[in-house]
Design an enzyme around this catalytic site. Structure first.
Site, PDB file in Angstrom:
ATOM      1  N   TYR A   1      30.122 -23.357   6.697  1.00 29.10           N
ATOM      2  CA  TYR A   1      29.007 -23.565   7.622  1.00 29.10           C
ATOM      3  C   TYR A   1      29.349 -22.910   8.949  1.00 29.10           C
ATOM      4  CZ  TYR A   1      25.590 -26.088  10.540  1.00 29.10           C
ATOM      5  OH  TYR A   1      24.573 -26.416  11.410  1.00 29.10           O
TER       6      TYR A   1
ATOM      7  N   ASP B   1      35.815 -18.253  12.050  1.00 31.42           N
ATOM      8  CA  ASP B   1      35.072 -19.344  12.671  1.00 31.42           C
ATOM      9  C   ASP B   1      36.044 -20.507  12.821  1.00 31.42           C
ATOM     10  OD1 ASP B   1      33.574 -21.488  13.397  1.00 31.42           O
ATOM     11  OD2 ASP B   1      32.008 -21.205  11.880  1.00 31.42           O
TER      12      ASP B   1
ATOM     13  N   LYS C   1      33.761 -27.417  19.541  1.00 28.23           N
ATOM     14  CA  LYS C   1      34.286 -28.787  19.399  1.00 28.23           C
ATOM     15  C   LYS C   1      35.378 -29.109  20.425  1.00 28.23           C
ATOM     16  CE  LYS C   1      32.839 -28.921  14.579  1.00 28.23           C
ATOM     17  NZ  LYS C   1      31.766 -29.879  14.384  1.00 28.23           N
TER      18      LYS C   1
HETATM   19  N1  PMP Z   1      31.134 -23.540  12.668  1.00 27.83           N
HETATM   20  C1  PMP Z   1      31.830 -24.544  12.139  1.00 27.83           C
HETATM   21  C2  PMP Z   1      33.055 -24.255  11.341  1.00 27.83           C
HETATM   22  C3  PMP Z   1      31.400 -25.859  12.311  1.00 27.83           C
HETATM   23  O1  PMP Z   1      32.102 -26.864  11.758  1.00 27.83           O
HETATM   24  C4  PMP Z   1      30.227 -26.104  13.072  1.00 27.83           C
HETATM   25  C5  PMP Z   1      29.695 -27.516  13.306  1.00 27.83           C
HETATM   26  N2  PMP Z   1      30.142 -28.489  12.491  1.00 27.83           N
HETATM   27  C6  PMP Z   1      29.554 -25.018  13.610  1.00 27.83           C
HETATM   28  C7  PMP Z   1      30.031 -23.761  13.410  1.00 27.83           C
HETATM   29  C8  PMP Z   1      28.308 -25.223  14.429  1.00 27.83           C
HETATM   30  O2  PMP Z   1      28.625 -25.810  15.642  1.00 27.83           O
HETATM   31  P1  PMP Z   1      27.523 -26.629  16.461  1.00 27.83           P
HETATM   32  O3  PMP Z   1      27.194 -27.841  15.662  1.00 27.83           O
HETATM   33  O4  PMP Z   1      28.232 -26.938  17.760  1.00 27.83           O
HETATM   34  O5  PMP Z   1      26.369 -25.721  16.663  1.00 27.83           O
END
Ligand code: PMP
Length: 433
Positions: free
Chosen positions: A143, A238, A266
């Site tokens: 994701y 990511d 995060k």
């Molecule tokens: N990339 C990863 C690996 C994530 O875990 C997340 C959110 N869980 C995101 C992108 C998206 O981040 P956000 O919810 O702050 O938009």
């Protein structure tokens, strides 16, 4: 209306879609009513009915120091008293950029944004702008936020174009996103072969945390680096979840593979809305205003979020050996206890863990990709989840989410969790005392 979780959840549905501001919070996968959280301190949270929980969600990853860490709270209060937003340069954002680049060596230049979604969306725009190519390759089960390009499911054949997995995502967008299998370089090679010279970037969660917790198999990340170099594509890690989590310098330190671009989120915001993307200076120079690729934000580099992020990263850096050593120890303690329990109960479930990120899969084979993750027994997991919640253990309400430890989790918390786990597994599998 009663001042209960249920009462407020009903009231919430009237003016908020599904009663929540992010879907997984609604407990649709497991049923029931989500607790409305009143406050948090350290490793514990309390709902509006006064129930206390040991928290393994940690706001989905940011709270590596636990809730309301005094130094973070103080930094936020201090910043807020001087004004919450200017939309103009500040010293603290420069200090944060310098600290990020010092901690994460592959990041030479960095841009602050407001969410992981925005970071990943901007990173692929940069990759497309830099390479002049349109296609990106991602991995099923990973994701990268909810930008259109990432809401694409895997096609069945290697060369099949993706299908949108949400209404509102156009087929044109879907056509440019290709899905390979996580930990499967052969599936990637087939896509690269079928789309020769057209791939801008390969984007990957270096430890997959959005299908539970799936570590990269030996050689997988190195294989991505080698293929990007061979095909002229950029490698995007990511690290929104893994950054400052699986090691101070993230997964790129743990697995010693250097990406071209990294996305962070995060932990970087210390519990406030902030994220970032950064990487090689020659690439980042292409971003506006030093280059032609546009990206902007009214609240980007927000002083309050920057203060929380700076305080968090400074604590992590100052005390890195101790903090990451302790996180590893506590993770190992919980994992060993879980394995002992499973063996006592004669259950063949899969505890998977990388440092302070973990997941207990309700399946009897190791999980290496989306297909193996999807075999998890949803019914048993749901029974287990609710039994744990009843015992005051707050887990993510889905089999496909990672659990997180913080430095605030104590041995007492972990022992209480293991006790609850024993009873909850018995209940889920209808095993007598
Ligand atoms: N990339 C990863 C690996 C994530 O875990 C997340 C959110 N869980 C995101 C992108 C998206 O981040 P956000 O919810 O702050 O938009």
């Amino acid at each position: 209306m009663k001042h209960t979780n249920r009462g407020w959840f009903e009231r919430a549905q009237k003016h908020i879609p599904g009663g929540v501001n992010s879907p997984v919070r609604a407990y649709k996968a497991v049923g029931g009513t989500p607790p409305f959280i009143a406050r948090g301190s350290g490793s514990h949270i309390w709902d509006i009915e006064g129930r206390e929980y040991v928290d393994y969600v940690g706001s989905w990853g940011p709270l590596i120091l636990g809730h309301a860490h005094p130094r973070v709270v103080e930094a936020v209060a201090l910043a807020a008293r001087s004004g919450t937003s200017f939309g103009a340069p500040t010293i603290a954002e420069v200090e944060l950029a310098e600290l990020i680049c010092e901690i994460v060596p592959s990041v030479e230049v960095v841009r602050l944004v407001n969410s992981g979604t925005e970071a990943c969306m901007s990173a692929i725009r940069l990759a497309r702008g830099a390479t002049g190519q349109d296609r990106i390759i991602k991995f099923a089960g990973c994701y990268h936020g909810h930008a259109n390009s990432f809401l694409i499911e895997a096609g069945s054949g290697a060369a099949t174009f993706g299908e949108p997995s949400s209404p509102g995502v156009t087929h044109g967008t879907a056509r440019d996103t290709l899905n390979a299998r996580y930990n499967d370089l052969a599936s990637l090679d087939r896509l690269l072969e079928a789309n020769k010279g057209e791939v801008a970037a390969i984007i990957v969660e270096p430890v997959a945390g959005n299908m539970g917790c799936v570590p990269p198999t030996e050689g997988f990340l190195e294989g991505l680096r080698e293929r990007c170099d061979r095909h002229g594509a950029l490698l995007i890690f990511d690290e929104v979840m893994t950054g400052f989590r699986v090691a101070l310098r993230g997964a790129q330190e743990r697995y010693r593979v250097r990406p071209d671009i990294t996305t962070l989120g995060k932990i970087i915001g210390g519990g406030l809305p902030m994220a970032a993307y950064g990487g090689r200076a020659d690439l980042m120079k292409l971003m506006s205003p030093s280059g032609p690729i546009y990206q902007a934000g009214t609240l980007s580099g927000n002083p309050v979020a920057v203060a929380a992020g700076l305080a968090t990263l400074r604590i992590l850096k100052e005390d890195a050996a101790h903090i990451y050593g302790e996180l590893e120890n506590r993770g190992a303690y919980l994992e060993a206890g879980t394995r002992r329990l499973l063996s006592d109960l004669g259950l063949r479930l899969q505890p998977q863990r990388v440092g302070a990120m973990h997941c207990l899969y309700f399946t009897d084979e190791p999980v290496t990709d989306w297909d193996t993750a999807a075999k998890a027994d949803h019914k048993r997991f749901t029974a287990y989840f609710h039994a744990m919640l009843d015992e005051g253990i707050y887990l993510a309400p889905s089999q496909f989410e990672a659990g997180f430890l913080s430095i605030a989790h104590t041995k007492e918390d972990l022992d209480r969790t293991l006790d609850a786990m024993a009873g909850s597994l018995r209940l889920a599998y209808e095993i007598g005392e």
